[in-house]
Enzyme design. Structure first.
Site, PDB file in Angstrom:
ATOM      1  N   CYS A   2       4.058 -14.171   2.027  1.00  0.00           N
ATOM      2  CA  CYS A   2       4.245 -15.613   1.948  1.00  0.00           C
ATOM      3  C   CYS A   2       5.045 -16.144   3.139  1.00  0.00           C
ATOM      4  CB  CYS A   2       5.018 -15.961   0.692  1.00  0.00           C
ATOM      5  SG  CYS A   2       4.267 -15.297  -0.792  1.00  0.00           S
ATOM      6  N   ARG A  27       0.806 -13.923   8.907  1.00  0.00           N
ATOM      7  CA  ARG A  27       1.484 -13.085   7.916  1.00  0.00           C
ATOM      8  C   ARG A  27       0.556 -12.669   6.788  1.00  0.00           C
ATOM      9  NH1 ARG A  27       7.238 -13.904   8.118  1.00  0.00           N
ATOM     10  NH2 ARG A  27       7.465 -13.653   5.885  1.00  0.00           N
ATOM     11  N   TRP A  74       0.753 -15.434  -0.592  1.00  0.00           N
ATOM     12  CA  TRP A  74       0.011 -14.172  -0.710  1.00  0.00           C
ATOM     13  C   TRP A  74       0.179 -13.734  -2.148  1.00  0.00           C
ATOM     14  CZ3 TRP A  74       1.220  -8.876  -1.507  1.00  0.00           C
ATOM     15  CH2 TRP A  74       0.230  -7.977  -1.098  1.00  0.00           C
ATOM     16  N   ASN A  98       9.493 -16.867  -1.217  1.00  0.00           N
ATOM     17  CA  ASN A  98       8.938 -15.610  -0.723  1.00  0.00           C
ATOM     18  C   ASN A  98       9.745 -14.512  -1.393  1.00  0.00           C
ATOM     19  OD1 ASN A  98       7.936 -13.466   0.719  1.00  0.00           O
ATOM     20  ND2 ASN A  98       8.821 -14.081   2.691  1.00  0.00           N
ATOM     21  N   GLY A  99       9.058 -13.537  -2.007  1.00  0.00           N
ATOM     22  CA  GLY A  99       9.760 -12.458  -2.689  1.00  0.00           C
ATOM     23  C   GLY A  99       9.227 -12.321  -4.114  1.00  0.00           C
ATOM     24  N   GLU A 483      -4.288   6.762  12.671  1.00  0.00           N
ATOM     25  CA  GLU A 483      -4.122   5.372  13.102  1.00  0.00           C
ATOM     26  C   GLU A 483      -5.496   4.750  13.395  1.00  0.00           C
ATOM     27  OE1 GLU A 483      -2.009   3.242  12.855  1.00  0.00           O
ATOM     28  OE2 GLU A 483      -2.457   1.712  14.330  1.00  0.00           O
ATOM     29  N   LYS A 487      -7.024   1.527  11.451  1.00  0.00           N
ATOM     30  CA  LYS A 487      -7.480   0.316  12.155  1.00  0.00           C
ATOM     31  C   LYS A 487      -8.887  -0.030  11.709  1.00  0.00           C
ATOM     32  CE  LYS A 487      -4.557  -1.015  13.224  1.00  0.00           C
ATOM     33  NZ  LYS A 487      -3.215  -0.521  13.301  1.00  0.00           N
ATOM     34  N   GLU A 490      -9.004  -1.290   8.072  1.00  0.00           N
ATOM     35  CA  GLU A 490      -8.246  -2.524   7.924  1.00  0.00           C
ATOM     36  C   GLU A 490      -9.035  -3.746   8.417  1.00  0.00           C
ATOM     37  OE1 GLU A 490      -3.602  -3.488   9.053  1.00  0.00           O
ATOM     38  OE2 GLU A 490      -4.706  -2.097  10.272  1.00  0.00           O
ATOM     39  N   HIS A 506     -11.904  22.999   4.766  1.00  0.00           N
ATOM     40  CA  HIS A 506     -11.266  23.145   3.448  1.00  0.00           C
ATOM     41  C   HIS A 506     -11.688  22.028   2.496  1.00  0.00           C
ATOM     42  CE1 HIS A 506      -8.866  26.459   4.896  1.00  0.00           C
ATOM     43  NE2 HIS A 506      -8.552  25.741   5.961  1.00  0.00           N
ATOM     44  N   LYS A 605       0.897  -9.467   7.048  1.00  0.00           N
ATOM     45  CA  LYS A 605       1.492  -8.897   8.253  1.00  0.00           C
ATOM     46  C   LYS A 605       2.838  -8.247   7.961  1.00  0.00           C
ATOM     47  CE  LYS A 605       2.006  -8.063  12.628  1.00  0.00           C
ATOM     48  NZ  LYS A 605       1.298  -6.848  13.092  1.00  0.00           N
TER      49      LYS A 605
HETATM   50  C1  AGP Z   1      -0.845  -1.969  10.521  1.00  0.00           C
HETATM   51  O1  AGP Z   1      -2.027  -2.290  11.128  1.00  0.00           O
HETATM   52  C2  AGP Z   1      -0.582  -2.509   9.230  1.00  0.00           C
HETATM   53  N1  AGP Z   1      -0.992  -3.819   9.054  1.00  0.00           N
HETATM   54  C3  AGP Z   1       0.585  -1.987   8.428  1.00  0.00           C
HETATM   55  O2  AGP Z   1       0.262  -0.662   8.121  1.00  0.00           O
HETATM   56  C4  AGP Z   1       2.003  -2.039   9.034  1.00  0.00           C
HETATM   57  O3  AGP Z   1       2.106  -1.141  10.092  1.00  0.00           O
HETATM   58  C5  AGP Z   1       3.018  -1.710   7.920  1.00  0.00           C
HETATM   59  O4  AGP Z   1       2.947  -2.692   6.930  1.00  0.00           O
HETATM   60  C6  AGP Z   1       4.430  -1.575   8.426  1.00  0.00           C
HETATM   61  O5  AGP Z   1       4.880  -2.769   8.982  1.00  0.00           O
HETATM   62  P1  AGP Z   1       6.195  -2.822   9.873  1.00  0.00           P
HETATM   63  O6  AGP Z   1       5.923  -2.004  11.087  1.00  0.00           O
HETATM   64  O7  AGP Z   1       6.395  -4.271  10.177  1.00  0.00           O
HETATM   65  O8  AGP Z   1       7.300  -2.237   9.045  1.00  0.00           O
END
Ligand code: AGP
Length: 610
Positions: A2, A27, A74, A98-99, A483, A487, A490, A506, A605
């Protein structure tokens, strides 16, 4: 997560609020809304979907006001729907939050018994009614807020207004970030300073337990028991354009292409004459690091992958024992932290709730010699709560998918590792100079890969019909493969998994057929022959290979095998450089599939709730 914006001014604040929300879109959110106090009392506009939909609703029925709050939501409690969108209101009071209010059910029951009617399924609505209840009993908004905050369990950044008090706006912070913007004859609030750059470059970062009262003419910060607080005003050097896409179609490509500069900035001033400068960790670092004999790294998502790469470096090069784990796991177990541990958290935002709680959890152990954070947000909670901060100078990252944050985290981790390697005597001056030269070469090597963007776009076309992908790597390239898989899933919503290549036989080998592309990262090095054998196992089962490999590693294009020639790198640069084509691949598949690249569905984000 949020996003909050608030404003009190002597001009119409609705365009400021809408622009602020636009700047918080990165975000992640699924609905937006605002509440304004005007001639007709409290007015709200809310819309499911993008901020543009809210702007359209406001254009269709404009509101003019000097006081308002706004929000991107969110969804956590209740589906994305107008009734669940913030601001939530009681009779004259409106709230954005937010929270998470963890005890909202008990509070809701109590308020319903007292005659308050709820229109949403959210946890936040209780805050509006609690405030209204206090005001109805004769309190001012300020008194009401101070009275109810001790009742709220969980995390919050709150902005509240009352139609009967049109000359002020109140804020409260516990566990979720909130910044106050200082203008001339006007004041603002937001979850992130980026939202306010068009109206001010002077910011006050609220601390845990702070409450603030904003008026057009000034502000006060205090705690719930009324104790006044002084917080420094910081001037941001970011220009409002720093968060524009420039010539790029998406923030994700902009940020991928910014990596040569971001890496150079992260290194700048931290090495000289082939040595890492101890001063890069700050004045107190030397004393804190003197007793360190172990490293424990905790992070989430992409940042945890950076930690996993660094673990190989800490052990292979610095010869320091290193553990890495996910913050969300660490915080709920009863960990045995080795004596004299450097506890490292890694976070782009510095506000990730799980990572922050993991740090607090670790602090309970006397074995933590020092807490170091690698972070991209200088005023964040993690920076404030750590003993040492090493900033990644990546600049604002707006795409939900982390790109330049990851490679600059690797750069920063390499610097810490080199300092420890020198201290432990694992490397001599000559070896240190060689490793520093590797880091200095990283921006150029990344540029070489970016220059092949068109070729990666072509390769992406061949993946368009695939529903799944398997990523393989060994050693530090295994987390790079992870990673790459993160990506791809995501941003393109293609199911992707990463395995250490030696694990293939395995289990995951059973998945391999012509519909399961296998993407391997295979730089030259000790493990290359092992990876080659693993890839033979894939070919023998009809699997199609896409191999990112050093041009001299001995891979050839042939039916079923596509080879992308990578520049010749080295142990510290390979994880950085091999990440780039994987980012580009995910980006191009996403664009070809037409997904919402910068704000993928369901994601946020900055994950400020657990
Ligand atoms: C990465 O592409 C993500 N959106 C997510 O995994 C992110 O890296 C994770 O939420 C950690 O965020 P931070 O680095 O702001 O702590």
């Amino acid at each position: 997560m949020c996003g909050i914006v608030g404003a009190i001014a002597q001009r119409n604040v609705s365009p400021i609020l809408i622009e602020g929300l636009r700047r918080l879109e990165y975000r992640g959110y699924d609905s937006a809304g605002l509440a304004l106090v005007g001639d007709n009392g409290l007015q709200r506009r809310r819309a499911v979907g993008k901020v543009a939909a809210l702007a359209d609703a406001l254009a269709a029925s404009p509101l003019d006001s000097r006081l308002g709050i706004a929000h991107t939501r969110w969804a956590t409690h209740g589906v994305p729907a107008e009734r669940n969108s913030h601001p939530h209101a009681s009779r004259t009071v409106a709230v954005v939050h937010n929270g998470i209010i963890e005890n909202h059910e008990a509070l809701r029951t109590r308020l319903i018994d007292a005659g308050y009617a709820f229109e949403s399924e959210t946890d936040t609505e209780v805050v509006a009614h609690l405030l209204q209840q206090q005001i109805d009993a004769g309190s001012s908004l300020r008194q009401a807020l101070c009275a109810i905050l001790p009742e709220l369990r969980g995390a919050y950044a709150l902005a509240v207004i009352d139609a009967n008090s049109p000359d002020h706006l109140l804020l409260a912070r516990k566990g979720s970030p909130l910044v106050l913007g200082v203008g001339i004859g006007e004041h603002f609030a937001a979850s992130d300073a980026l939202a306010l750059l068009p109206v001010t470059n002077r910011f006050v970062y609220l601390e845990e337990g702070d409450i603030a009262e904003l008026r057009a003419s000034g502000y006060e910060i205090f705690t719930a028991d009324g104790t006044m607080q002084q917080r420094p005003v910081r001037t941001s050097t970011l220009s409002p354009d720093a968060v524009d896409k420039g010539p790029y179609r998406h923030f994700m490509t902009k940020e991928i292409f910014e990596q040569p500069v971001a890496l150079a900035q992260t290194l700048q001033g931290r090495t000289a004459h082939g040595r890492v400068l101890e001063a890069c960790l700050g004045p107190q670092a030397e004393a804190l690091l003197a007793r360190v004999r172990n490293v424990h790294i905790v992070a989430c998502g992409t940042s945890s992958h950076a930690g996993m790469v660094a673990r190989y470096w800490f052990e292979q090069i610095a010869r320091v024992p290193c553990q890495v784990e996910l913050a969300s796991e660490f915080r709920y177990r009863n960990p045995v932290i080795a004596p004299d541990t450097l506890f490292i958290t890694i976070s782009q935002s510095g506000e990730t709730a799980d990572t922050l709680e993991a740090l607090r959890h670790a602090r309970q152990s006397a074995n933590v010699a020092a807490a170091l954070v690698i972070c991209n947000a200088p005023e964040s909670s993690l920076v404030r709560e750590s003993d040492i901060a090493l900033m990644t100078h990546a600049g604002p990252e707006r795409s939900v998918a982390s790109t330049k944050a990851f490679t600059t985290q690797l750069m920063a981790l390499a610097l810490v590792m080199l300092l420890m390697a020198r201290r432990s005597g694992a490397i001599d001056a000559e070896r240190e100079a060689e490793l520093v030269a590797q880091l200095e070469a990283a921006p150029r090597l990344v540029e070489d890969v970016l220059a092949q963007n068109d070729r990666i776009r072509q390769i992406a076309e061949s993946l368009l019909t695939k529903q799944n992908a398997l990523f393989l790597g060994r050693g530090p390239m295994w987390p790079v493969a992870m990673e790459g898989a993160l990506k791809l899933k995501e941003v393109s919503y293609v199911h992707a998994e990463a395995y250490a290549a030696g694990e293939l036989k395995h289990g995951p080998l059973a998945l391999v057929d012509e519909d399961m592309p296998v993407i391997a990262v295979a730089p030259r090095g000790d493990l290359l022959d092992k990876v080659k054998s693993n890839l033979q196992e894939v070919r023998a089962r009809g699997g199609e290979l896409l191999v990112f490999a050093d041009a001299e590693a001995g891979f050839r294009d042939e039916p079923g095998v596509t080879v992308f020639g990578m520049p010749h790198g080295a142990e510290l640069t390979d994880p950085i450089v091999y990440t780039i084509p994987l980012q580009l691949l995910a980006y191009h598949v996403a664009v070809l599939k037409g997904t919402d690249v910068d704000q993928p569905r369901n994601l946020a984000k900055s994950v400020t709730v657990e």
